[in-house]
Motif scaffolding. Sequence first.
Motif, mmCIF file in Angstrom:
data_model
loop_
_atom_site.group_PDB
_atom_site.id
_atom_site.type_symbol
_atom_site.label_atom_id
_atom_site.label_comp_id
_atom_site.label_asym_id
_atom_site.label_seq_id
_atom_site.Cartn_x
_atom_site.Cartn_y
_atom_site.Cartn_z
ATOM 1 N N THR A 1 0.827 -1.208 0.000
ATOM 2 C CA THR A 1 0.000 0.000 0.000
ATOM 3 C C THR A 1 0.864 1.262 0.000
ATOM 4 O O THR A 1 0.461 2.294 -0.522
ATOM 5 C CB THR A 1 -0.931 0.005 1.222
ATOM 6 N N LYS A 2 2.036 1.178 0.613
ATOM 7 C CA LYS A 2 3.018 2.280 0.610
ATOM 8 C C LYS A 2 2.433 3.581 1.160
ATOM 9 O O LYS A 2 2.730 4.673 0.670
ATOM 10 C CB LYS A 2 3.571 2.505 -0.799
ATOM 11 N N LEU A 3 1.613 3.452 2.206
ATOM 12 C CA LEU A 3 0.968 4.609 2.818
ATOM 13 C C LEU A 3 1.106 4.550 4.330
ATOM 14 O O LEU A 3 0.908 3.497 4.935
ATOM 15 C CB LEU A 3 -0.534 4.626 2.486
ATOM 16 N N GLU A 4 1.387 5.679 4.946
ATOM 17 C CA GLU A 4 1.274 5.765 6.387
ATOM 18 C C GLU A 4 -0.201 5.648 6.772
ATOM 19 O O GLU A 4 -1.091 6.025 6.014
ATOM 20 C CB GLU A 4 1.855 7.096 6.867
ATOM 21 N N ASP A 5 -0.449 5.150 7.974
ATOM 22 C CA ASP A 5 -1.827 4.864 8.384
ATOM 23 C C ASP A 5 -2.732 6.089 8.300
ATOM 24 O O ASP A 5 -3.907 5.979 7.930
ATOM 25 C CB ASP A 5 -1.847 4.302 9.805
ATOM 26 N N ALA A 6 -2.195 7.254 8.619
ATOM 27 C CA ALA A 6 -3.016 8.470 8.602
ATOM 28 C C ALA A 6 -3.511 8.825 7.204
ATOM 29 O O ALA A 6 -4.490 9.569 7.059
ATOM 30 C CB ALA A 6 -2.216 9.640 9.172
ATOM 31 N N LYS A 7 -2.864 8.277 6.183
ATOM 32 C CA LYS A 7 -3.252 8.587 4.805
ATOM 33 C C LYS A 7 -4.033 7.457 4.139
ATOM 34 O O LYS A 7 -4.358 7.562 2.947
ATOM 35 C CB LYS A 7 -1.998 8.909 3.991
ATOM 36 N N PHE A 8 -4.343 6.405 4.882
ATOM 37 C CA PHE A 8 -5.092 5.299 4.275
ATOM 38 C C PHE A 8 -6.508 5.771 3.915
ATOM 39 O O PHE A 8 -7.196 6.393 4.734
ATOM 40 C CB PHE A 8 -5.167 4.104 5.221
ATOM 41 N N PRO A 9 -6.983 5.462 2.691
ATOM 42 C CA PRO A 9 -8.274 5.994 2.221
ATOM 43 C C PRO A 9 -9.471 5.178 2.716
ATOM 44 O O PRO A 9 -10.315 4.734 1.932
ATOM 45 C CB PRO A 9 -8.133 5.907 0.697
ATOM 46 N N ASP A 10 -9.578 5.016 4.043
ATOM 47 C CA ASP A 10 -10.657 4.185 4.556
ATOM 48 C C ASP A 10 -12.035 4.793 4.307
ATOM 49 O O ASP A 10 -13.006 4.064 4.073
ATOM 50 C CB ASP A 10 -10.452 3.857 6.034
ATOM 51 N N ASP A 11 -12.145 6.109 4.311
ATOM 52 C CA ASP A 11 -13.442 6.738 4.042
ATOM 53 C C ASP A 11 -13.895 6.478 2.606
ATOM 54 O O ASP A 11 -15.084 6.212 2.356
ATOM 55 C CB ASP A 11 -13.378 8.245 4.298
#
Length: 255
Positions: free
Chosen positions: A35-45
Motif C-alpha cells: 500500500t506504501k501509505l502511512e496509516d493516517a493517509k489510508f483511504p478508509d473513508d
Amino acid sequence: MKIASWNVNSLNVRLPHLQEWLKAAQPDIVGLQETKLEDAKFPDDALLELGYRSVFAGQKTYNGVALVSKQPAEEVQVGIPGFEDEQKRVIAARFGDVRVVNLYVVNGKAVGDEKYEYKLRWLDAVHDWLAEEIARHPKLVVLGDFNIAPDDRDVHDPEAWHEKILCSTPERDALKRLCALGLHDSFRLHNDEAGHFSWWDYRAAGFRRNLGLRIDLLLVSEALRAGCSASAIEREPRTWERPSDHAPVWVDVTG
C-alpha cells in the motif's frame, strides 16, 4: 465468500483501480500488499463509501498491508508475534469463523544476499506462527504476494529463472513447509496448467509478451478445501492505465 489478494504497488496511485475493481468484482474480503501509505493517509473513508471496512498497517514509501472487507474484522493481528520487524508486512483478522492472514513476503533481492537470508528467517517465523494459527482457527486462508513461484509451471521461462530469486530451492522449500501445515494452493485445486501468471515486469513488454510469474497465492486450510468452488487470476486490471505490476487473484469458498 469471495476472498481476494492484490499487490496494488502504491494505493495512492492505484486507488481508482481498486475502487473500480471492487465495484465490478464484489469480493467479500481483499488483502492488499504494498500500500506504501502511512496509516493516517489510508483511504478508509473512500472505501467505506463502497461498503468496505478497512484494517491496515502501513509505512511511508515501502511495504504496507491491509484487509478490506464487507463485514467488520475481528481479532486483528499486525506483524508476526515474537518476531522483531519494523517492516509492515503482515496483518491478520477473523471474519466470522474464517481467519485470514495477509502476507507481503520479503522479496530477497538475490540468492545469497543478506536480504535473501532475512527472507528465509522471516518465512521460518511465519511457519511457526501459522502452525499455531491453524490449530486455533481450522478455517484459515493465508493470502498475499509470496514472492515465490511454487514450481516451474508458474514461471514463463524456468530455465532462465533456475535457482534465481523467487524460484530458488530454499524459497520453494519454505513455501512447501507452509503448505505442509495443512494448506492448499487454491488455484491448483482447479487448474494444473502452466502459463498462468499474476505478476509481469514493467520492463521489456513483460505483460504483452506474457513473461510472468505466479507469485500471488491464496492458500486454504483442509477445512475449507472442499468448499473451494473456483479460483482465478484477473488479468484485466493489468491492462489499465498506470497499472500495478500484479493482477488480483481470488478464491470462492464456502463452509
